[in-house]
Design an enzyme around this catalytic site. Structure first.
Site, PDB file in Angstrom:
ATOM      1  N   GLN A 124      99.966 125.321  42.692  1.00  0.00           N
ATOM      2  CA  GLN A 124      99.031 126.262  42.058  1.00  0.00           C
ATOM      3  C   GLN A 124      97.649 125.620  41.938  1.00  0.00           C
ATOM      4  O   GLN A 124      97.504 124.588  41.287  1.00  0.00           O
ATOM      5  CB  GLN A 124      99.555 126.640  40.670  1.00  0.00           C
ATOM      6  CG  GLN A 124      98.605 127.495  39.845  1.00  0.00           C
ATOM      7  CD  GLN A 124      99.209 127.876  38.501  1.00  0.00           C
ATOM      8  OE1 GLN A 124      99.982 128.832  38.396  1.00  0.00           O
ATOM      9  NE2 GLN A 124      98.892 127.116  37.463  1.00  0.00           N
ATOM     10  N   GLY A 125      96.644 126.231  42.560  1.00  0.00           N
ATOM     11  CA  GLY A 125      95.286 125.708  42.506  1.00  0.00           C
ATOM     12  C   GLY A 125      94.419 126.492  41.542  1.00  0.00           C
ATOM     13  O   GLY A 125      93.645 127.371  41.964  1.00  0.00           O
ATOM     14  N   TYR A 126      94.539 126.190  40.274  1.00  0.00           N
ATOM     15  CA  TYR A 126      93.750 126.865  39.246  1.00  0.00           C
ATOM     16  C   TYR A 126      92.717 125.911  38.639  1.00  0.00           C
ATOM     17  O   TYR A 126      91.524 126.040  38.839  1.00  0.00           O
ATOM     18  CB  TYR A 126      94.659 127.408  38.135  1.00  0.00           C
ATOM     19  CG  TYR A 126      95.300 128.747  38.430  1.00  0.00           C
ATOM     20  CD1 TYR A 126      95.342 129.272  39.716  1.00  0.00           C
ATOM     21  CD2 TYR A 126      95.890 129.490  37.409  1.00  0.00           C
ATOM     22  CE1 TYR A 126      95.941 130.492  39.979  1.00  0.00           C
ATOM     23  CE2 TYR A 126      96.503 130.713  37.664  1.00  0.00           C
ATOM     24  CZ  TYR A 126      96.522 131.216  38.942  1.00  0.00           C
ATOM     25  OH  TYR A 126      97.119 132.418  39.196  1.00  0.00           O
ATOM     26  N   SER A 127      93.199 124.914  37.872  1.00  0.00           N
ATOM     27  CA  SER A 127      92.300 124.042  37.120  1.00  0.00           C
ATOM     28  C   SER A 127      91.357 123.259  38.025  1.00  0.00           C
ATOM     29  O   SER A 127      91.709 122.877  39.145  1.00  0.00           O
ATOM     30  CB  SER A 127      93.106 123.058  36.262  1.00  0.00           C
ATOM     31  OG  SER A 127      93.850 123.730  35.280  1.00  0.00           O
ATOM     32  N   SER A 163     100.149 120.245  40.172  1.00  0.00           N
ATOM     33  CA  SER A 163     101.523 119.742  40.217  1.00  0.00           C
ATOM     34  C   SER A 163     102.125 119.939  41.608  1.00  0.00           C
ATOM     35  O   SER A 163     102.006 121.007  42.206  1.00  0.00           O
ATOM     36  CB  SER A 163     102.394 120.469  39.188  1.00  0.00           C
ATOM     37  OG  SER A 163     101.884 120.302  37.885  1.00  0.00           O
ATOM     38  N   GLU A 186     104.815 132.450  33.069  1.00  0.00           N
ATOM     39  CA  GLU A 186     105.157 131.040  32.890  1.00  0.00           C
ATOM     40  C   GLU A 186     106.122 130.821  31.725  1.00  0.00           C
ATOM     41  O   GLU A 186     106.678 129.750  31.581  1.00  0.00           O
ATOM     42  CB  GLU A 186     103.894 130.217  32.650  1.00  0.00           C
ATOM     43  CG  GLU A 186     103.072 130.015  33.895  1.00  0.00           C
ATOM     44  CD  GLU A 186     101.974 128.993  33.698  1.00  0.00           C
ATOM     45  OE1 GLU A 186     101.816 128.116  34.562  1.00  0.00           O
ATOM     46  OE2 GLU A 186     101.277 129.058  32.682  1.00  0.00           O
ATOM     47  N   SER A 206      95.765 124.348  26.182  1.00  0.00           N
ATOM     48  CA  SER A 206      95.765 123.510  24.983  1.00  0.00           C
ATOM     49  C   SER A 206      96.069 124.323  23.729  1.00  0.00           C
ATOM     50  O   SER A 206      95.932 125.550  23.709  1.00  0.00           O
ATOM     51  CB  SER A 206      94.416 122.814  24.822  1.00  0.00           C
ATOM     52  OG  SER A 206      93.410 123.764  24.513  1.00  0.00           O
ATOM     53  N   GLU A 241      94.362 124.511  21.092  1.00  0.00           N
ATOM     54  CA  GLU A 241      93.156 125.199  20.628  1.00  0.00           C
ATOM     55  C   GLU A 241      92.969 126.527  21.349  1.00  0.00           C
ATOM     56  O   GLU A 241      92.631 127.552  20.733  1.00  0.00           O
ATOM     57  CB  GLU A 241      91.927 124.297  20.857  1.00  0.00           C
ATOM     58  CG  GLU A 241      91.869 123.054  19.981  1.00  0.00           C
ATOM     59  CD  GLU A 241      92.793 121.948  20.461  1.00  0.00           C
ATOM     60  OE1 GLU A 241      92.928 120.943  19.742  1.00  0.00           O
ATOM     61  OE2 GLU A 241      93.367 122.064  21.570  1.00  0.00           O
TER      62      GLU A 241
END
Length: 385
Positions: free
Chosen positions: A119-122, A155, A239, A364, A366
């Site tokens: 998965q190419g998100y972040s 990952s 998820e 996160s 937050e």
């Protein structure tokens, strides 16, 4: 509420236990790719896929049946899955947003365990705030998108055959506007570079991915150009759920290990430690009932965030507790200087170090609290640039 499993579920449980016992006895530590193909041949991939568009070579079952399989898999301590990104995230997304050609091309290979996904998100500077991503995808004269940018914390990118990613396809677009969801083959030497990220536990499951004009075919654009945010958010909503219950089965095994250590070391005699052990057990039971209560409920927008908050903090506290239970021995690990084998981490130490990230990755704490505040409680939104 009736959380009991029916006769059909229990029959599936017996079948799953028998299959896992036989195949793990034959090869208790199989190669990851070989294991995925074995799962595919057994029909255990894609149990939760919507059969409305076809089964693509796999079998389907009820929601409770999916829970049964996930729990038995975790209980058997079967190998960590290499194919879960494709099976649990991409496949349901293609069933919901892809076209017939995309489903026909990709789903059978996933069901057979033959193609692996990441998965190419972040990105650097666009982690929990995903809408600020900068990776660009520009179509050339052939209609092929050329993707340029950097992804991080990817990952299993070193194992994957394909990557589903978000890229900005509209020039000068802002935030979640102008994003598209693309399927990109990873085997593009000179255009895609994967660099492992070494964690403090010593593992390197995460990676940086550098894309320099990587090609993605126009027919591998999912959901239409500019609609990537909607597709990506729908994918992220998958998820949790069944996977959360399987995760809790693994957590229960970890807690049992800590309880055993507490009895062996005498740490259970300490009232403070005993109280913490009881709290961990009670919180885990509460998480299970909450996961069952929200299973299959799609209109509760806060459920995934609540689940992430609960298990992230719980698992982090368990890691701290196991260090307390072990006492001074927690600072030592296996080593043999005379044999040239330096200091290493044992499984509990590695688990403790990795657990420090539990409240950060996957969104996160937050960010989860902000989602609950804004989308569930209706509180004013935080100011954004």
């Amino acid at each position: 509420m009736d959380f009991a499993f029916g006769p059909q579920d229990e029959a599936l449980r017996e079948e799953a236990r028998d299959w896992l016992t036989r195949h793990l006895a034959t090869d208790p530590a199989p190669d990851g790719r070989a294991w995925e193909r074995r799962l595919g041949a057994g029909g255990w991939i894609g149990l939760g896929w919507d059969p409305a568009h076809g089964t693509y070579g796999n079998r389907t079952t009820t929601l409770t049946g999916q829970v049964v399989w996930a729990e038995e898999y975790a209980r058997a301590r079967a190998p960590a899955r290499l194919g879960h990104m494709g099976e649990q995230l991409l496949a349901p997304t293609l069933l919901a947003h892809g076209d017939a050609a995309q489903r026909t091309r990709f789903l059978p290979a996933i069901a057979r365990g033959e193609e692996l996904w990441c998965q190419g998100y972040s990105e650097p500077g666009a982690g929990s705030d995903l809408a600020s991503l900068r990776t660009r995808a520009v179509p050339d004269r052939r209609g092929v998108y050329r993707v340029t940018g950097q992804k991080i914390w990817t990952s299993l990118a070193h194992e994957a055959d394909w990557c589903f990613l978000l890229a900005r396809t509209t020039e000068d677009s802002h935030r979640h506007h102008g994003l598209s969801f693309l399927l990109v083959p990873m085997d593009q030497p000179g255009r895609i570079e994967v660099r492992p990220i070494r964690q403090m536990s010593g593992a390197a499951d995460f990676n940086e991915v550098f894309l320099d004009g990587a090609e993605a075919r126009a027919e591998h654009l999912v959901g239409g150009e500019g609609n990537g945010w909607k597709v990506a958010m729908d994918l992220l909503g998958r998820e949790r759920g069944v996977s959360t219950l399987a995760q809790q089965t693994g957590f229960a095994a970890e807690l049992s290990e800590v309880l055993r250590l507490a009895l062996e070391t005498g740490a259970a005699e300490d009232p403070v430690t005993r109280d913490r052990l009881v709290r961990q057990w009670a919180e885990l039971r509460t998480m299970r009932w909450n996961a069952l209560r929200t299973l299959g409920v799609t209109e509760d927008r806060g459920a995934p965030s609540v689940a992430k908050l609960l298990w992230g903090g719980w698992h982090q506290r368990l890691g701290e507790l196991v260090m307390r239970v072990r006492g001074p021995a927690a600072t030592l690990g296996p080593h043999d200087w005379s044999a040239g084998r330096p200091y290493e981490l044992d499984s509990l130490q590695s688990r403790f170090l990795f657990s420090r990230a539990d409240t950060i990755y996957g969104g996160s704490d937050e960010i989860q609290r902000t989602i609950i505040a804004e989308r569930v409680l209706g509180l004013p939104k935080e100011p954004r640039p």
